[in-house]
Design an enzyme around this catalytic site. Structure first.
Site, PDB file in Angstrom:
ATOM      1  N   ASP A   1       0.805  -1.224   0.000  1.00  0.00           N
ATOM      2  CA  ASP A   1       0.000   0.000   0.000  1.00  0.00           C
ATOM      3  C   ASP A   1       0.835   1.269   0.000  1.00  0.00           C
ATOM      4  O   ASP A   1       2.062   1.227   0.209  1.00  0.00           O
ATOM      5  CB  ASP A   1      -0.962  -0.007   1.203  1.00  0.00           C
ATOM      6  CG  ASP A   1      -0.326  -0.550   2.472  1.00  0.00           C
ATOM      7  OD1 ASP A   1       0.912  -0.523   2.568  1.00  0.00           O
ATOM      8  OD2 ASP A   1      -1.065  -0.991   3.362  1.00  0.00           O
TER       9      ASP A   1
ATOM     10  N   ASN B   1      -7.741  -3.036  14.073  1.00  0.00           N
ATOM     11  CA  ASN B   1      -9.144  -3.296  13.707  1.00  0.00           C
ATOM     12  C   ASN B   1      -9.262  -4.456  12.716  1.00  0.00           C
ATOM     13  O   ASN B   1     -10.293  -4.646  12.092  1.00  0.00           O
ATOM     14  CB  ASN B   1      -9.779  -2.031  13.110  1.00  0.00           C
ATOM     15  CG  ASN B   1      -9.084  -1.593  11.822  1.00  0.00           C
ATOM     16  OD1 ASN B   1      -8.139  -2.250  11.378  1.00  0.00           O
ATOM     17  ND2 ASN B   1      -9.546  -0.514  11.229  1.00  0.00           N
TER      18      ASN B   1
ATOM     19  N   HIS C   1      -7.414  -4.840   9.980  1.00  0.00           N
ATOM     20  CA  HIS C   1      -7.093  -4.575   8.578  1.00  0.00           C
ATOM     21  C   HIS C   1      -5.828  -5.307   8.153  1.00  0.00           C
ATOM     22  O   HIS C   1      -4.926  -5.555   8.956  1.00  0.00           O
ATOM     23  CB  HIS C   1      -7.051  -3.070   8.252  1.00  0.00           C
ATOM     24  CG  HIS C   1      -5.899  -2.302   8.809  1.00  0.00           C
ATOM     25  ND1 HIS C   1      -6.016  -1.036   9.333  1.00  0.00           N
ATOM     26  CD2 HIS C   1      -4.581  -2.598   8.889  1.00  0.00           C
ATOM     27  CE1 HIS C   1      -4.847  -0.600   9.709  1.00  0.00           C
ATOM     28  NE2 HIS C   1      -3.947  -1.528   9.457  1.00  0.00           N
TER      29      HIS C   1
ATOM     30  N   GLU D   1      -9.811  -1.947   5.181  1.00  0.00           N
ATOM     31  CA  GLU D   1     -10.463  -1.675   6.453  1.00  0.00           C
ATOM     32  C   GLU D   1     -11.697  -2.576   6.616  1.00  0.00           C
ATOM     33  O   GLU D   1     -12.181  -3.161   5.633  1.00  0.00           O
ATOM     34  CB  GLU D   1     -10.884  -0.204   6.498  1.00  0.00           C
ATOM     35  CG  GLU D   1      -9.718   0.786   6.361  1.00  0.00           C
ATOM     36  CD  GLU D   1      -8.873   0.907   7.635  1.00  0.00           C
ATOM     37  OE1 GLU D   1      -8.819  -0.042   8.446  1.00  0.00           O
ATOM     38  OE2 GLU D   1      -8.238   1.960   7.803  1.00  0.00           O
TER      39      GLU D   1
HETATM   40  C1  F6R Z   1       1.389  -1.515   6.140  1.00  0.00           C
HETATM   41  C2  F6R Z   1       0.130  -2.238   6.230  1.00  0.00           C
HETATM   42  C3  F6R Z   1      -0.682  -2.265   7.493  1.00  0.00           C
HETATM   43  C4  F6R Z   1       0.139  -2.605   8.730  1.00  0.00           C
HETATM   44  C5  F6R Z   1      -0.739  -2.582   9.981  1.00  0.00           C
HETATM   45  C6  F6R Z   1       0.052  -2.834  11.256  1.00  0.00           C
HETATM   46  O1  F6R Z   1       1.927  -1.637   4.852  1.00  0.00           O
HETATM   47  O2  F6R Z   1      -0.264  -2.798   5.262  1.00  0.00           O
HETATM   48  O3  F6R Z   1      -1.722  -3.207   7.340  1.00  0.00           O
HETATM   49  O4  F6R Z   1       0.723  -3.859   8.584  1.00  0.00           O
HETATM   50  O5  F6R Z   1      -1.367  -1.332  10.085  1.00  0.00           O
HETATM   51  O6  F6R Z   1       0.928  -1.769  11.447  1.00  0.00           O
HETATM   52  P1  F6R Z   1       2.077  -1.806  12.545  1.00  0.00           P
HETATM   53  O7  F6R Z   1       3.048  -2.830  12.103  1.00  0.00           O
HETATM   54  O8  F6R Z   1       2.690  -0.416  12.518  1.00  0.00           O
HETATM   55  O9  F6R Z   1       1.414  -2.141  13.841  1.00  0.00           O
END
Ligand code: F6R
Length: 241
Positions: free
Chosen positions: A67, A136, A138, A143
């Site tokens: 992303d 959440n 994701h 989301e």
């Molecule tokens: C980032 C991504 C997100 C993160 C998720 C957890 O490229 O795709 O899904 O993996 O938000 O983020 P952290 O590792 O910062 O807790």
């Protein structure tokens, strides 16, 4: 789903690093799916170390990130493009043209999304996808409520996600409201998936992923349906399973 419980963040990063390196060594043209955020930083450091010790080369590796924020310049310190260059690519021997992130500044974002999808297909799909877990549920920036049939698309970020990511920005107002992300179906087409989960604040999400029902309101639950998923999680994250 195989759950690999490890003691702490370092061990999680090492185990994941060993698996990534195995894949890179086994395949002639490995295609890696990469994530940003705090969770994979230790994994990337591990890969850099092994490369510096001349134990692994990335010359034949192709990467696709999950992303990118919409509206940030590529060299903005909060863009995922910048993150990947700083935390991984610039330390490796990977040719830059073999690294891909969605362009969150494209004039036509929908066209960029379908082209990104096509680039992944042309590369033969992802051999090994690294995922982090959103509080959440994701995965990527898919989301809650995102259809399981989604392909790469533009998303409106949840307020909770913006708040969780505000720690990297000067203030919450600077956190973009949109992102471009690989879809759930895109992620599910990966041949192998490794999800990394660390810390007590992820314990509830991990329990729901492992034991909850498969439901679009908790996107990561779809991983229960993939036949080659390993979850590497530390003791703190495993508290509720
Ligand atoms: C980032 C991504 C997100 C993160 C998720 C957890 O490229 O795709 O899904 O993996 O938000 O983020 P952290 O590792 O910062 O807790």
């Amino acid at each position: 789903m195989e759950i690999i419980k490890v003691r702490n963040y370092e061990e999680m990063s090492e185990r994941a690093g060993e698996m990534v390196i195995d894949t890179i060594k086994q395949l002639n043209q490995p295609v890696l799916g990469l994530a940003t955020g705090s969770t994979p930083e230790g994994l990337y450091q591990y890969l850099i170390e092994k490369h510096k010790n001349r134990e692994v080369s990335f010359k034949h590796v192709t990467t696709f990130n999950l992303d990118e924020y919409v509206g940030l310049e590529k060299d903005d310190i909060n863009s995922y493009n910048y993150y990947m260059n700083e935390k991984l690519f610039k330390h490796l021997d990977i040719p830059r043209e073999q690294t891909h992130l969605p362009d969150g500044n494209a004039l036509d974002l929908n066209e960029e999304a379908s082209e990104y999808e096509a680039r992944i297909k042309n590369a033969g799909n992802i051999d090994l996808q690294i995922l982090g877990l959103g509080l959440n549920g994701h995965i990527g920036f898919n989301e809650p409520g995102t259809p399981f049939t989604s392909r790469t698309h533009i998303v409106q970020l949840d307020e909770s996600t913006r708040q969780a990511n505000a720690r990297f920005f000067i203030s919450i107002d600077e956190v973009p409201t949109q992102a471009i992300t690989a879809g759930i179906e895109t992620i599910m087409e990966s041949k192998q998936i490794i999800m990394l989960v660390s810390g007590e604040n992820k314990a509830e999400a991990l329990a729901r992923l492992v034991n909850g029902e498969v439901n679009e309101n908790f996107p990561a639950s779809i991983l229960q349906k993939h036949d080659n998923v390993k979850i590497i999680a530390d003791e703190a994250a495993c508290k509720l399973i």
